[in-house]
Design a protein around this motif. Sequence first.
Motif, PDB file in Angstrom:
ATOM      1  N   ILE A 124       0.799  -1.294   0.006  1.00 44.85           N
ATOM      2  CA  ILE A 124       0.054  -0.248  -0.177  1.00 44.85           C
ATOM      3  C   ILE A 124       0.817   1.216  -0.011  1.00 44.85           C
ATOM      4  N   ASN A 125       0.727   2.096  -1.125  1.00 47.41           N
ATOM      5  CA  ASN A 125       1.337   3.255  -1.043  1.00 47.41           C
ATOM      6  C   ASN A 125       0.457   4.441  -0.385  1.00 47.41           C
ATOM      7  N   GLU A 126       0.619   4.320   1.143  1.00 40.74           N
ATOM      8  CA  GLU A 126      -0.183   5.222   1.779  1.00 40.74           C
ATOM      9  C   GLU A 126       0.625   5.339   3.150  1.00 40.74           C
ATOM     10  N   ASP A 127       0.097   6.468   4.077  1.00 42.05           N
ATOM     11  CA  ASP A 127       0.617   6.603   5.219  1.00 42.05           C
ATOM     12  C   ASP A 127       0.268   5.595   6.307  1.00 42.05           C
ATOM     13  N   GLY A 128       1.184   5.079   7.135  1.00 43.67           N
ATOM     14  CA  GLY A 128       0.777   3.960   8.043  1.00 43.67           C
ATOM     15  C   GLY A 128      -0.247   4.008   8.996  1.00 43.67           C
TER      16      GLY A 128
END
Length: 227
Positions: free
Chosen positions: A109-113
């Motif tokens: 996932i390319n997103e903030d954790g």
Amino acid sequence: MPDPQYSNSAIRSFVRREGRITVAQKKALEELWSKYGLTLQSDSLELASIFPIQTPIVLEIGFGNGDSLARQALENPAINFLGVEVYRPGIGHLLTQIESLALTNLQLINEDGVKVLTSLADQSLAGVQIFFSDPWPKKRHHKRRLIQPAFVDLLWHKTIPQGWVHLATDWENYAIHMNMVFEQYAGFSPCLHEEIPKQAPQRPLTKFENRGQNLGHGIWDLWFRRI
């Protein structure tokens, strides 16, 4: 019992950065993302629909270039791994490894954790690993560190009973900070070496870590179990 009303809107796992992306990494993002990448379509991420085989799920926040995570997935086929990263060149690099190793137990996932964690159902993760997150060494920047009380509370809600959290850092001051934050939270207990869950994947040594050890830098691994 930890307070179920947790707030994490002010926490971010990493500062978004792009960096130089190679032709191969860009090609991997274009051709392999649809196969191994996930996009948050709503505020809820259903893990049961992501992996074809229902086994324990381990979340890694900030996998860097992904070498360590790819090796873990290869060596632990009975565990499903969800890797979260905002650094697109690192994602592109890991996508090529997933393809070449034919890994079926790793999705990205390319997103903030923090956003990803918040989207997951409570008690859905067997474990969470966070290796070498930004230590923000200057005292005036300590408030930007990922490991804070509200974030630890979020981890407690998302891990299963007896679930674990594995942290690693090469900054002693950050190791002290992380240990203090977890010790002050009633929902986690520190694990001695012999208490580390046997089913938890081992952390492979990275080139970055080997280079640091050759220079005499220390490495601190911290384990905590949900109680």
